[in-house]
Design a protein around this motif. Structure first.
Motif, short mmCIF file in Angstrom:
data_model
loop_
_atom_site.label_atom_id
_atom_site.label_comp_id
_atom_site.label_asym_id
_atom_site.label_seq_id
_atom_site.Cartn_x
_atom_site.Cartn_y
_atom_site.Cartn_z
N ARG A 1 0.84 -1.22 0.00
CA ARG A 1 0.00 0.00 0.00
C ARG A 1 0.87 1.26 0.00
NH1 ARG A 1 -2.20 3.72 -0.87
NH2 ARG A 1 -4.28 4.51 -0.29
N ASP A 2 1.95 1.24 0.78
CA ASP A 2 2.87 2.39 0.80
C ASP A 2 3.52 2.58 -0.57
OD1 ASP A 2 2.32 2.76 3.47
OD2 ASP A 2 4.13 1.74 4.18
N ALA A 3 3.92 1.48 -1.20
CA ALA A 3 4.55 1.56 -2.52
C ALA A 3 3.59 2.16 -3.54
CB ALA A 3 5.01 0.18 -2.97
N PHE A 4 2.32 1.75 -3.47
CA PHE A 4 1.31 2.30 -4.38
C PHE A 4 1.17 3.81 -4.18
CE2 PHE A 4 -3.09 3.59 -5.19
CZ PHE A 4 -3.21 3.22 -6.52
N GLY A 5 1.26 4.25 -2.94
CA GLY A 5 1.12 5.67 -2.64
C GLY A 5 2.24 6.53 -3.19
N LEU A 6 3.32 5.93 -3.62
CA LEU A 6 4.45 6.67 -4.17
C LEU A 6 4.36 6.82 -5.69
CD1 LEU A 6 7.30 4.93 -2.13
CD2 LEU A 6 6.14 7.07 -1.58
N CYS A 7 3.41 6.12 -6.29
CA CYS A 7 3.30 6.10 -7.75
C CYS A 7 2.68 7.38 -8.29
CB CYS A 7 2.43 4.92 -8.20
SG CYS A 7 3.18 3.31 -7.91
N GLY A 8 3.28 7.93 -9.33
CA GLY A 8 2.68 9.03 -10.05
C GLY A 8 1.71 8.52 -11.10
N ASN A 9 1.02 9.41 -11.76
CA ASN A 9 0.09 9.01 -12.82
C ASN A 9 0.84 8.25 -13.92
OD1 ASN A 9 -1.85 10.33 -11.38
ND2 ASN A 9 -2.10 12.04 -12.82
N GLY A 10 0.27 7.14 -14.34
CA GLY A 10 0.86 6.36 -15.39
C GLY A 10 2.07 5.53 -14.97
N ALA A 11 2.30 5.44 -13.67
CA ALA A 11 3.47 4.72 -13.17
C ALA A 11 3.27 3.20 -13.24
CB ALA A 11 3.78 5.14 -11.73
N THR A 12 4.35 2.49 -13.06
CA THR A 12 4.32 1.03 -12.99
C THR A 12 4.77 0.59 -11.61
OG1 THR A 12 4.80 0.76 -15.35
CG2 THR A 12 5.24 -1.12 -13.92
N LEU A 13 3.97 -0.25 -10.97
CA LEU A 13 4.28 -0.82 -9.67
C LEU A 13 4.56 -2.31 -9.86
CD1 LEU A 13 4.39 -0.91 -6.54
CD2 LEU A 13 1.88 -1.13 -6.56
N GLY B 1 -7.95 4.75 -7.57
CA GLY B 1 -6.58 5.23 -7.72
C GLY B 1 -5.83 4.47 -8.79
N VAL B 2 -6.15 3.19 -8.92
CA VAL B 2 -5.50 2.38 -9.96
C VAL B 2 -6.01 2.78 -11.33
CG1 VAL B 2 -5.18 0.05 -10.87
CG2 VAL B 2 -5.16 0.43 -8.39
N THR B 3 -7.32 2.87 -11.47
CA THR B 3 -7.90 3.13 -12.79
C THR B 3 -7.74 4.59 -13.21
OG1 THR B 3 -10.08 3.45 -11.76
CG2 THR B 3 -9.55 1.25 -12.56
N SER B 4 -8.10 5.51 -12.33
CA SER B 4 -8.08 6.93 -12.70
C SER B 4 -6.66 7.42 -13.00
CB SER B 4 -8.69 7.79 -11.59
OG SER B 4 -10.04 7.42 -11.37
N ASN B 5 -5.70 6.85 -12.29
CA ASN B 5 -4.31 7.27 -12.49
C ASN B 5 -3.56 6.36 -13.45
OD1 ASN B 5 -4.77 9.32 -10.62
ND2 ASN B 5 -4.06 8.06 -8.91
#
Length: 342
Positions: A245-257, A273-277
């Motif tokens: 969850r913390d890692a996801f919170g660091l992602c910018g728009n269009g990022a890859t986790l 957050g997954v879909t909109s970003n």
């Protein structure tokens, strides 16, 4: 021959097992050094449920060829080699695509092979799994090709560009493998998050900008580096639901986790957050043969101080106590290595 046999959570003893015989296309290897992986420790305690009683663990290994099976060529007795530890069926789509780690019928040395593991004096392996170890590389350092290959495979799933701000969550063994891989793949700026200063000091040696999450706001640091846009690529190398969850919170728009750690059975993320970003989330398991070969080239280059990653060594008979101490947190190694036949 002597081998370490797992009997259940927190139970492992040195036993005598029959000497294995190499079959068609196989070689018998005398174990020289085998790494204690974090997955071995989590299996030893029963936390992951991925190790079964009666098995022999050990999948990060360097050995010496002791005997050739029928049909083996271009290999000599006495040759040292690291081992690509995944054996696919050789007939499925994944195997034909060079993705043996995805073979539905794959066997992994020391993971899914019963008594077939490298925490033993000897084991057999197909000839095609051997990757020669240069003579000037110590066996204990050679086992590090495995975590570096894990990092390379994850990086090649995401393919960050040279200038992409990239983040590693977790500065343990796999985190360091990622740092080494990112440098090798030409990524110029990457950060590593952890709460243990010793790990952060170490990963700094391999090009990462360390962030102690117990003392700094990681998102704030990343926002400052990206003008508020967030990271382009984030690698989660812990495997806990909270750190995903913390890692996801660091992602910018269009990022890859990219998720590498796999201790937690489940985790939750905000769907919008997954879909909109438009966040791409992918798993990364193990590595391909080519990843492992490339990792060994990094090890063999001699350009990195890989010896500092070997936190300690022990003999086969002392490994149960060592693994117990690691599981209890009394030892916090990057890589502890069992020296068997050296």
């Amino acid at each position: 021959m002597e081998a370490l046999q797992y009997h259940g959570p927190w139970q492992m003893t040195l036993v005598e097992l029959p000497m294995p015989e190499p079959g068609e296309g196989e070689v018998l290897l005398r174990t020289l050094a085998v790494g204690i992986c974090g997955s071995d420790v989590h299996g030893f305690t029963g936390e992951s449920g991925r190790r079964q009683p009666g098995m022999v663990m050990g999948h990060e290994v360097v050995g010496e060829v002791a005997e050739l099976g029928p049909g083996v060529s271009d290999v000599k007795v006495g040759q040292r080699a690291a081992v690509f530890n995944i054996v696919g069926c050789g007939r499925c789509h994944s195997c034909f695509a060079g993705q043996e780690q995805m073979c539905p019928a794959r066997k992994v040395l020391g993971v899914s092979g019963g008594t077939w593991g490298a925490m033993a004096a000897f084991f057999t392996i197909p000839q095609r799994c051997l990757v020669p170890l240069p003579g000037d590389v110590a066996p204990a350092v050679g086992v590090l090709a495995e975590p570096i290959a894990v990092g390379l495979h994850a990086i090649r799933k995401a393919r960050p560009q040279a200038d992409d701000v990239t983040v590693i969550v977790g500065a343990g063994t796999i985190g360091i493998g990622l740092a080494i891989g990112l440098s090798a793949e030409g990524v110029r700026e990457f950060m590593a998050l952890d709460k243990i200063d010793a790990k952060l000091d170490l990963i700094r040696r391999f090009g990462a900008r360390p962030i102690n999450v117990a003392q700094e706001d990681a998102r704030k640091v990343i926002d400052e580096a990206t003008r508020g846009e967030g990271a382009r690529c984030v690698f989660e190398a812990v495997g806990a639901a909270a750190t995903v969850r913390d890692a996801f919170g660091l992602c910018g728009n269009g990022a890859t986790l990219v998720l590498i750690g796999n201790i937690a059975k489940e985790f939750t993320l905000p769907l919008q957050g997954v879909t909109s970003n438009e966040i791409t989330i992918c798993g990364s398991y193990g590595f391909t043969r080519q990843d492992f070969i490339d990792a060994m080239k990094i090890v063999a280059s001699g350009q990195l101080p890989l010896d500092i990653l070997v936190s300690g060594t022990c003999r086969l008979q002392d490994a149960p106590d060592t693994m117990t101490r690691i599981a209890r947190g009394e030892l916090q190694p990057v890589k502890y290595v069992i020296e068997v036949g050296t």
